[in-house]
Design an enzyme around this catalytic site. Sequence first.
Site, mmCIF file in Angstrom:
data_model
loop_
_atom_site.group_PDB
_atom_site.id
_atom_site.type_symbol
_atom_site.label_atom_id
_atom_site.label_comp_id
_atom_site.label_asym_id
_atom_site.label_seq_id
_atom_site.Cartn_x
_atom_site.Cartn_y
_atom_site.Cartn_z
ATOM 1 N N HIS A 83 -8.535 -1.939 0.162
ATOM 2 C CA HIS A 83 -8.550 -2.966 -0.784
ATOM 3 C C HIS A 83 -8.892 -4.449 -0.145
ATOM 4 O O HIS A 83 -9.181 -5.293 -0.828
ATOM 5 C CB HIS A 83 -7.361 -2.973 -1.967
ATOM 6 C CG HIS A 83 -6.106 -3.736 -1.414
ATOM 7 N ND1 HIS A 83 -4.881 -3.001 -0.828
ATOM 8 C CD2 HIS A 83 -5.599 -4.900 -1.415
ATOM 9 C CE1 HIS A 83 -3.951 -3.842 -0.733
ATOM 10 N NE2 HIS A 83 -4.139 -4.990 -0.835
ATOM 11 N N ASP A 205 -5.144 3.817 1.860
ATOM 12 C CA ASP A 205 -5.604 2.175 1.925
ATOM 13 C C ASP A 205 -5.914 1.899 2.983
ATOM 14 O O ASP A 205 -5.392 0.945 3.635
ATOM 15 C CB ASP A 205 -4.727 1.408 0.905
ATOM 16 C CG ASP A 205 -5.154 0.192 0.634
ATOM 17 O OD1 ASP A 205 -6.517 -0.157 0.779
ATOM 18 O OD2 ASP A 205 -4.515 -0.238 -0.288
ATOM 19 N N SER A 595 -0.600 -7.060 2.895
ATOM 20 C CA SER A 595 -1.399 -6.081 2.852
ATOM 21 C C SER A 595 -2.338 -6.077 4.172
ATOM 22 O O SER A 595 -2.648 -6.771 4.536
ATOM 23 C CB SER A 595 -2.432 -6.130 1.590
ATOM 24 O OG SER A 595 -1.803 -5.652 0.425
HETATM 25 N N1 ARG Z 1 -0.864 -3.823 -5.317
HETATM 26 C C1 ARG Z 1 -1.185 -3.990 -4.305
HETATM 27 C C2 ARG Z 1 -1.564 -5.555 -4.148
HETATM 28 O O1 ARG Z 1 -0.701 -6.323 -4.827
HETATM 29 C C3 ARG Z 1 -2.710 -3.125 -3.940
HETATM 30 C C4 ARG Z 1 -3.768 -4.035 -4.880
HETATM 31 C C5 ARG Z 1 -4.769 -3.069 -4.987
HETATM 32 N N2 ARG Z 1 -5.039 -1.754 -5.497
HETATM 33 C C6 ARG Z 1 -5.359 -1.906 -6.803
HETATM 34 N N3 ARG Z 1 -5.196 -0.500 -7.168
HETATM 35 N N4 ARG Z 1 -5.692 -2.580 -7.459
HETATM 36 O O2 ARG Z 1 -2.417 -6.279 -3.499
HETATM 37 N N1 ASP Z 2 -0.450 -5.308 -2.107
HETATM 38 C C1 ASP Z 2 -0.252 -6.737 -1.781
HETATM 39 C C2 ASP Z 2 -1.152 -7.409 -1.115
HETATM 40 O O1 ASP Z 2 -2.472 -7.058 -1.166
HETATM 41 C C3 ASP Z 2 1.011 -6.497 -0.938
HETATM 42 C C4 ASP Z 2 2.347 -6.644 -1.964
HETATM 43 O O2 ASP Z 2 2.211 -7.480 -2.852
HETATM 44 O O3 ASP Z 2 3.268 -5.974 -1.637
HETATM 45 O O4 ASP Z 2 -1.123 -8.134 -0.080
#
Ligand code: ARG
Ligand code: ASP
Length: 659
Positions: A83, A205, A595
């Site tokens: 991502h 990921d 991330s």
């Molecule tokens: N929750 C994670 C973060 O805050 C991953 C986000 C990307 N993945 C998604 N399915 N949108 O960045």
């Molecule tokens: N998914 C988040 C990021 O892209 C990490 C988190 O918020 O735990 O940095």
Amino acid sequence: MKRTLLTLFTLLLLAPAKADEGMWLPSLIAHRIGDMRAKGFRLTADDIYSINKASMKDAVVLFGGGCTGELISAEGLLLTNHHCGYDAIQSHSSVEHDYLTHGFWARAREEELPNKGLNVKFLVRMEEVTDRMAAGETAEEIVRQAEAEGRGYKARVEQMYYGNQQFLFVYQQFDDVRLVAAPPSSIGKFGGDTDNWIWPRHTGDFSVFRVYAGPDNQPAAYSPDNIPYRPRRHFAVSTKGVEEGDFTMIYGFPGNTQQYILSDVVKYIAETSDPMKIAIRTRRLGIIAEAQASDPALRICYAAKHATIANAWKKWQGEVLGIDRLGTYAKKLETERRFAEATGDGEVLQELKKEFARALPYYYTRELLAETLLTLAYGYTAEEKADPIFAEREAAERALYRQAFEEYAARNTLLPTIAEVAAGIEQAGSPAAYADRIFELAVADPKAEELTALKKGIAALHTRIVDELGTKSLRNFNSARMNELYARYVEGLRRWAAAEKREGAMFPDANLTLRVAYGKVAGYEYADGEYHKPLTTLDGIIAKDNPEIYDYDIPQSLRDLHATKDYGRWGVEIDGRRTVPVCFLATNHTTGGNSGSPILNARGELVGINFDRTWRSTMSDIEFDPTICRNIAVDIRYVLMVIDRIGGAGYLLDEMTLR
Ligand code: ARG
Ligand code: ASP
């Protein structure tokens, strides 16, 4: 005065931290190393951060504007999340070469793809400059001096504890970063938005890049003559894997936390701000999802937009639940009461509360604008309009315009509305009718006078709000005056904690500077009697596999691999079955920006790549609860297996240091 303060701050760092909470500054990690070693870490503070010799910090980068990456070979090979590499992968994708869908594997260095605008930053050094600034040097002077020290040097002075301490961060930036490999989205984004923020998780990921440098190993603009960068340090990769209870350390760039905010702000977040943003986004997501369901072309067209809106939308929901469950507001109130009693400085809190009340309408309106009128483009490019899909897109776009104006009109109760909007709604008869008019102009004539006037009106309100708050930052609830008061309050908190020799050292809020967090691999009790194990496996992917559901439709090659169990060296025995580990949970304190961060074992070897937190953790930006806050990592063995067996890119493993 400043001297004694600094000494006090340093003393505080010596106090043992509460469980695994904390995002520590690497240059001060010597203060934590005793605790880290007691918890299993085998290396020294110098191994983590040193300016005299190569250390782990030399293998960690700020990747793009808001992710972390790590170097895993002597030839500049870098890992981050799928991502985080998404934009780069997407920019190289076309109908003929759909790398997002099918993945990308450069078969030779010549096939590695350059990415305009993508850079990585290595931390050269960091140092406290509080004294220099107290003696009259400005941040600009300090930065200018530091940037003159080396090629590609970028420096910043960052505040810790609301400006009680100032740190200089000197980075070396590399601008030639090439895409080397990416798994198909059905692996890299497996589970999609459905599984986002959720455990059990099965997302691969990761993506692979390579940093390039000029022939002298120094930063250089893209050139075919550039050569792979030889980093001072890269991480060895552990193929031994992790088990529950193993020490883990995470090294990366957490973006933003707000541990020291006023009780009133907690209440505002949980009762006003988050609910408002969630409600507005729920409607927006509904409009987009409906369009996406109507046509596969629209599904693709809105995919990135939907993912971005849904990510924070889901996070905020978990955050509200967490704040409620933990009783964060009541705890803050109690802390404030005791603070006033113990320090005699109840006045700073009174002042803060007064300023909070003054700033509230401005802050709220800014948040509302950001979720409504500022989400619209007020125009479409010729290219967009020429796209055959545009005719179908129009219905959804019109609905988004209506929603934005309706929500804005209904919720903007605290400040005078924008004159142009008020007049427009009055004339058109309703916010929806006015939105229609604006939308039609945006399609037909983006340069129309009425649109220009509207945009000016919005900008004028925005400027007024920024002036009233005295700050451009929307990061936390703040104003210039609140920041001053917070500095005094947080300083008081620190003196108070030190005076009482209370357990729980303080650490500065995350601000996208390099930090160390440590903890262990651990499951948690998700709900009464429901324990969640910390490891998932390929069998879980197969159980979720469903060709009918976009987010769970895995590549045939992964099904075949599971059928033959031909995992080679990546197979493990778990509970008597042969499988491959996929993701794991740990207790490391992380936030957005972490991330892509390396998760390291007690020997500093790479065991995983961080990419998320659990649903029940997302209030950790405000209050960290060690019993349930967990970060989610992709197991490095799954990454290696996908590279090797799905990508057929085993040659990449040859340049890694596998242990
Ligand atoms: N929750 C994670 C973060 O805050 C991953 C986000 C990307 N993945 C998604 N399915 N949108 O960045
Ligand atoms: N998914 C988040 C990021 O892209 C990490 C988190 O918020 O735990 O940095």
